[in-house]
Design a protein around this motif. Sequence first.
Motif, PDB file in Angstrom:
ATOM      1  N   THR A   9       0.837  -1.203   0.000  1.00  0.00           N
ATOM      2  CA  THR A   9       0.000   0.000   0.000  1.00  0.00           C
ATOM      3  C   THR A   9       0.870   1.252   0.000  1.00  0.00           C
ATOM      4  OG1 THR A   9      -1.769  -1.171   1.152  1.00  0.00           O
ATOM      5  CG2 THR A   9      -1.827   1.235   1.232  1.00  0.00           C
ATOM      6  N   CYS A  10       1.917   1.264   0.812  1.00  0.00           N
ATOM      7  CA  CYS A  10       2.834   2.413   0.840  1.00  0.00           C
ATOM      8  C   CYS A  10       3.539   2.577  -0.500  1.00  0.00           C
ATOM      9  CB  CYS A  10       3.859   2.250   1.960  1.00  0.00           C
ATOM     10  SG  CYS A  10       3.144   2.448   3.601  1.00  0.00           S
ATOM     11  N   LEU A  11       3.949   1.466  -1.097  1.00  0.00           N
ATOM     12  CA  LEU A  11       4.590   1.512  -2.412  1.00  0.00           C
ATOM     13  C   LEU A  11       3.653   2.142  -3.436  1.00  0.00           C
ATOM     14  CD1 LEU A  11       7.139   0.590  -4.009  1.00  0.00           C
ATOM     15  CD2 LEU A  11       5.892  -1.513  -4.490  1.00  0.00           C
ATOM     16  N   TYR A  12       2.398   1.729  -3.407  1.00  0.00           N
ATOM     17  CA  TYR A  12       1.425   2.299  -4.328  1.00  0.00           C
ATOM     18  C   TYR A  12       1.234   3.789  -4.055  1.00  0.00           C
ATOM     19  CZ  TYR A  12      -2.948   3.297  -6.712  1.00  0.00           C
ATOM     20  OH  TYR A  12      -3.905   3.858  -7.523  1.00  0.00           O
ATOM     21  N   TYR A  13       0.995   4.129  -2.800  1.00  0.00           N
ATOM     22  CA  TYR A  13       0.644   5.502  -2.445  1.00  0.00           C
ATOM     23  C   TYR A  13       1.792   6.489  -2.680  1.00  0.00           C
ATOM     24  CZ  TYR A  13      -1.355   9.388   0.122  1.00  0.00           C
ATOM     25  OH  TYR A  13      -1.849  10.612   0.462  1.00  0.00           O
ATOM     26  N   TYR A  14       3.014   6.087  -2.347  1.00  0.00           N
ATOM     27  CA  TYR A  14       4.139   7.023  -2.422  1.00  0.00           C
ATOM     28  C   TYR A  14       4.934   6.957  -3.726  1.00  0.00           C
ATOM     29  CZ  TYR A  14       3.264   7.970   2.461  1.00  0.00           C
ATOM     30  OH  TYR A  14       2.665   8.335   3.636  1.00  0.00           O
ATOM     31  N   ILE A  15       4.889   5.838  -4.427  1.00  0.00           N
ATOM     32  CA  ILE A  15       5.675   5.702  -5.664  1.00  0.00           C
ATOM     33  C   ILE A  15       4.785   5.760  -6.903  1.00  0.00           C
ATOM     34  CG2 ILE A  15       7.256   4.232  -6.977  1.00  0.00           C
ATOM     35  CD1 ILE A  15       8.512   5.290  -4.397  1.00  0.00           C
ATOM     36  N   TRP A  16       3.820   4.850  -6.987  1.00  0.00           N
ATOM     37  CA  TRP A  16       3.050   4.713  -8.223  1.00  0.00           C
ATOM     38  C   TRP A  16       1.937   5.741  -8.366  1.00  0.00           C
ATOM     39  CZ3 TRP A  16       5.981   2.452 -11.305  1.00  0.00           C
ATOM     40  CH2 TRP A  16       6.779   1.386 -10.909  1.00  0.00           C
ATOM     41  N   LEU A  17       1.214   6.012  -7.315  1.00  0.00           N
ATOM     42  CA  LEU A  17       0.110   6.966  -7.408  1.00  0.00           C
ATOM     43  C   LEU A  17       0.553   8.344  -7.905  1.00  0.00           C
ATOM     44  CD1 LEU A  17      -2.931   7.364  -6.974  1.00  0.00           C
ATOM     45  CD2 LEU A  17      -2.425   7.997  -4.608  1.00  0.00           C
ATOM     46  N   LEU A  23      -1.646  10.420 -15.736  1.00  0.00           N
ATOM     47  CA  LEU A  23      -2.255   9.693 -16.846  1.00  0.00           C
ATOM     48  C   LEU A  23      -3.726  10.080 -16.998  1.00  0.00           C
ATOM     49  CD1 LEU A  23      -0.875   6.125 -16.012  1.00  0.00           C
ATOM     50  CD2 LEU A  23      -0.003   7.696 -17.752  1.00  0.00           C
ATOM     51  N   SER A  24      -4.294   9.724 -18.133  1.00  0.00           N
ATOM     52  CA  SER A  24      -5.740   9.907 -18.298  1.00  0.00           C
ATOM     53  C   SER A  24      -6.453   9.030 -17.271  1.00  0.00           C
ATOM     54  CB  SER A  24      -6.162   9.508 -19.711  1.00  0.00           C
ATOM     55  OG  SER A  24      -6.053   8.107 -19.874  1.00  0.00           O
ATOM     56  N   HIS A  25      -7.688   9.360 -17.005  1.00  0.00           N
ATOM     57  CA  HIS A  25      -8.451   8.608 -16.002  1.00  0.00           C
ATOM     58  C   HIS A  25      -8.491   7.118 -16.347  1.00  0.00           C
ATOM     59  CE1 HIS A  25     -11.326   7.878 -12.827  1.00  0.00           C
ATOM     60  NE2 HIS A  25     -12.127   7.286 -13.709  1.00  0.00           N
ATOM     61  N   SER A  26      -8.736   6.807 -17.604  1.00  0.00           N
ATOM     62  CA  SER A  26      -8.813   5.413 -18.042  1.00  0.00           C
ATOM     63  C   SER A  26      -7.475   4.692 -17.829  1.00  0.00           C
ATOM     64  CB  SER A  26      -9.208   5.361 -19.516  1.00  0.00           C
ATOM     65  OG  SER A  26      -9.171   4.045 -19.995  1.00  0.00           O
ATOM     66  N   ASN A  27      -6.376   5.328 -18.237  1.00  0.00           N
ATOM     67  CA  ASN A  27      -5.062   4.706 -18.053  1.00  0.00           C
ATOM     68  C   ASN A  27      -4.706   4.568 -16.579  1.00  0.00           C
ATOM     69  OD1 ASN A  27      -4.497   4.224 -20.731  1.00  0.00           O
ATOM     70  ND2 ASN A  27      -3.458   6.175 -21.032  1.00  0.00           N
ATOM     71  N   PHE A  28      -5.097   5.549 -15.784  1.00  0.00           N
ATOM     72  CA  PHE A  28      -4.865   5.466 -14.335  1.00  0.00           C
ATOM     73  C   PHE A  28      -5.558   4.235 -13.757  1.00  0.00           C
ATOM     74  CE2 PHE A  28      -6.555   6.372 -10.086  1.00  0.00           C
ATOM     75  CZ  PHE A  28      -5.361   6.509  -9.383  1.00  0.00           C
ATOM     76  N   ILE A  29      -6.806   4.019 -14.166  1.00  0.00           N
ATOM     77  CA  ILE A  29      -7.562   2.857 -13.682  1.00  0.00           C
ATOM     78  C   ILE A  29      -6.889   1.565 -14.114  1.00  0.00           C
ATOM     79  CG2 ILE A  29      -9.762   1.610 -13.865  1.00  0.00           C
ATOM     80  CD1 ILE A  29      -9.934   4.138 -12.119  1.00  0.00           C
TER      81      ILE A  29
END
Length: 157
Positions: A9-17, A23-29
């Motif tokens: 979760t931290c990896l997602y929140y601090y690195i990837w998010l 990105l566009s909304h679709s690509n973000f999803i």
Amino acid sequence: MLPDFIALTCLYYYIWLPRWRRLSHSNFIWHTVLYIYICIILMLTLMPIITNLPNIFSGFSAEINFHPFIDWQLQRGSYLTESLLNISLFIPFGFLIQKTLRLKPLSAIMIGMIFSISIEVLQPLISTNRVGDISDVITNTVGTCIGILLYQLYKHK
């Protein structure tokens, strides 16, 4: 497994998010779905990781099976079910890799194979009750190929 989920979760929140917000909304999803799916694969194949880190390499002497489909030949265990589950596990991975990264199919297949090899190498290093298996690499790669093929069909419809 809770420490692993916290780390992911931290990896997602601090690195990837922060990277994917551009990105566009679709690509973000699609990127987020791929990340979640990779987390699911890790949960099914490697976790718990963090709690096993003090014991890393304790399972290093565990046998690694380099004989493709030996369980089929010896009719050990539920070899057909295991093979079908491995293929099924990597079909969405192949589809999502192709959809999010827009690679040439061969490059996407290589990513699936390298990811599978990484899992199989790490399994006996992280856990004493898991064994790496070349059959899993093969069936996971087949699943990746099917996922890529399904993406190609989806894209051209």
